[in-house]
Design a protein around this motif. Structure first.
Motif, mmCIF file in Angstrom:
data_model
loop_
_atom_site.group_PDB
_atom_site.id
_atom_site.type_symbol
_atom_site.label_atom_id
_atom_site.label_comp_id
_atom_site.label_asym_id
_atom_site.label_seq_id
_atom_site.Cartn_x
_atom_site.Cartn_y
_atom_site.Cartn_z
ATOM 1 N N PRO A 107 0.985 -1.186 -0.077
ATOM 2 C CA PRO A 107 0.218 -0.103 0.065
ATOM 3 C C PRO A 107 0.843 1.336 0.026
ATOM 4 O O PRO A 107 2.121 1.177 -0.049
ATOM 5 N N PRO A 108 0.286 2.591 -0.306
ATOM 6 C CA PRO A 108 1.112 3.557 -0.152
ATOM 7 C C PRO A 108 1.702 4.032 1.168
ATOM 8 O O PRO A 108 1.244 3.372 2.094
ATOM 9 N N ALA A 109 2.679 4.831 1.031
ATOM 10 C CA ALA A 109 3.458 5.017 2.372
ATOM 11 C C ALA A 109 2.515 5.734 3.334
ATOM 12 O O ALA A 109 2.663 5.440 4.590
ATOM 13 N N ALA A 110 1.731 6.646 3.016
ATOM 14 C CA ALA A 110 0.482 7.228 3.829
ATOM 15 C C ALA A 110 -0.193 6.039 4.626
ATOM 16 O O ALA A 110 -0.388 6.455 5.860
ATOM 17 N N TYR A 111 -0.588 5.144 3.901
ATOM 18 C CA TYR A 111 -1.228 4.100 4.672
ATOM 19 C C TYR A 111 -0.490 3.485 5.559
ATOM 20 O O TYR A 111 -0.957 2.987 6.522
ATOM 21 N N VAL A 112 0.894 2.718 5.175
ATOM 22 C CA VAL A 112 1.608 2.254 5.981
ATOM 23 C C VAL A 112 1.733 2.775 7.148
ATOM 24 O O VAL A 112 1.839 2.373 8.380
ATOM 25 N N ALA A 113 2.153 4.165 7.018
ATOM 26 C CA ALA A 113 2.117 5.159 8.288
ATOM 27 C C ALA A 113 1.208 4.906 9.413
ATOM 28 O O ALA A 113 1.503 5.178 10.575
ATOM 29 N N ALA A 114 -0.018 4.716 9.002
ATOM 30 C CA ALA A 114 -1.136 4.824 9.928
ATOM 31 C C ALA A 114 -1.758 3.415 10.041
ATOM 32 O O ALA A 114 -2.616 3.226 10.923
ATOM 33 N N SER A 115 -1.337 2.405 9.380
ATOM 34 C CA SER A 115 -1.863 0.985 9.449
ATOM 35 C C SER A 115 -1.508 0.520 10.807
ATOM 36 O O SER A 115 -2.087 -0.441 11.141
ATOM 37 N N GLY A 116 -0.629 0.624 11.712
ATOM 38 C CA GLY A 116 -0.072 -0.005 12.842
ATOM 39 C C GLY A 116 0.668 -1.038 12.592
ATOM 40 O O GLY A 116 1.210 -1.996 13.578
ATOM 41 N N GLY A 117 1.041 -1.287 11.498
ATOM 42 C CA GLY A 117 1.960 -2.559 10.948
ATOM 43 C C GLY A 117 1.221 -3.835 10.678
ATOM 44 O O GLY A 117 0.050 -3.921 10.541
ATOM 45 N N ILE A 141 8.545 1.261 4.068
ATOM 46 C CA ILE A 141 7.862 0.408 5.058
ATOM 47 C C ILE A 141 8.894 0.005 6.267
ATOM 48 O O ILE A 141 8.411 0.194 7.494
ATOM 49 N N ARG A 142 10.037 -0.188 5.927
ATOM 50 C CA ARG A 142 11.337 -0.251 6.934
ATOM 51 C C ARG A 142 11.281 1.019 7.794
ATOM 52 O O ARG A 142 11.416 0.875 9.094
#
Length: 334
Positions: free
Chosen positions: A154-164, A200-201
């Motif tokens: 998913p996009p970077a913004a989604y990963v930032a808010a996803s919780g992992g 992601i990392r």
């Protein structure tokens, strides 16, 4: 019945289309902070538009679908329940488990049903697997393998808010392991790696992860997840018992090639997206919600159910960070 929809992004618009096609739904009323998205949905499905969640509830709805951003879930669930309106909310219940527990406390004892969106509970294959396990057709289980592999991250913004990855992706596997087997997860050991996008990392997440779960009867469950599965969207479960074995997702659209000479299975076009893989399940899920609204069935996935899968994700996240086995009881709070 009239159904209100809060949030008209990708999944909200998809739900609006599904609900508009259900016989039980007479009309829709929609709301989104981006007025253009709400208007586009209204034009497409003949819905009314409300300029806020409060206005939507005040307009009168029989059921409420929450597909807004995760941060908004707790307040919108509470608002629906306070108004006496049955609520369907996409997972997760909240961004954190502490917030989720507050939601659980707020809805406990209220005669207003809340259904959380774990769509795989409505997939025909997973349902058949659950029935086979519950009927004893496989004998006692010794191993469960559960897989969710996405074709691209998913996009970077989604990963930032996803919780992992465990909270966002693996949680579906955790829910299915509990739902299909009828067992609880006692302990987890998780690992993960990063060989893809740096963002992601950078967010402290893994793009590929695995977890070994020990269930309360000694069954071992192996969960495998990745953001990078080049052949397509791969969701499967294998249930291995002392008497028989069974697989979910083993069809002609399985995104996997056989190396065996002369083998042509799977022969179809691979699934490439979760909305493609689970289109029928989403329709069944929202049909079930209309039945919840009508009072003809209880919630098929309660807040408590969703939080149970969430605690497993919490344990896996801690295990990944600390490189050790983690009992679920260590992270779970009453």
């Amino acid at each position: 019945m009239r159904i209100g929809i809060l949030g008209l992004g990708r999944i909200g618009a998809f739900h609006a289309e599904t609900l508009a096609g259900l016989d039980a739904v007479e009309s829709l009323i929609v709301s989104d902070p981006a007025a253009g998205r709400a208007r586009a949905a209204a034009d497409r499905f003949g819905a009314l538009v409300a300029d806020s969640p409060e206005a939507l509830l005040a307009a009168g709805v029989d059921g409420l679908v929450v597909a807004a951003a995760t941060d908004a879930h707790p307040a919108l669930i509470r608002a629906g329940v306070a108004a006496g309106v049955p609520v369907f909310c996409e997972k997760p219940v909240a961004r954190t488990m502490a917030e989720g527990m507050e939601v659980l406390k707020a809805v406990a004892g209220r005669d207003v049903p809340v259904q959380i969106g774990f769509n795989r509970r409505f997939d025909a294959g997973f349902g058949a697997a659950r029935a086979a396990v519950r009927a004893g057709a496989l004998g006692p289980l010794h191993t469960v393998r559960s897989t969710t592999l996405d074709p691209a991250p998913p996009p970077a913004a989604y990963v930032a808010a996803s919780g992992g990855i465990f909270r966002d992706c693996s949680v579906h596997d955790f829910d299915m392991i509990r739902w299909v087997t009828g067992r609880e997860v006692m302990e987890v050991y998780a690992s993960g790696g990063n060989r893809g996008a740096a963002y992601i990392r950078d967010h402290g997440d893994a793009d590929t992860a695995g977890a070994l779960l020990t269930l309360d009867d000694g069954t071992l469950a192996v969960v495998s997840n990745s953001r990078y599965n080049g052949r397509g969207h791969d969701v499967r479960m294998e249930l291995l018992g002392f008497a028989d074995s069974l697989a979910v997702g083993l069809d002609d659209r399985l995104p996997l090639r056989s190396a065996e000479p002369g083998v042509t299975f799977p022969a179809g076009v691979p699934h490439d997206f979760f909305l493609d893989r689970f289109a029928a399940a989403y329709r069944a899920e929202l049909t079930a919600f209309t039945e919840v609204v009508a009072g003809s069935r209880p919630s098929p996935c309660t807040v408590e159910d969703a939080l149970a899968a969430g605690w497993i994700a919490e344990a896996c996240t801690l295990s990944l960070r600390e490189h050790r086995p983690v009992p679920v009881a260590e992270v779970r709070r009453a």
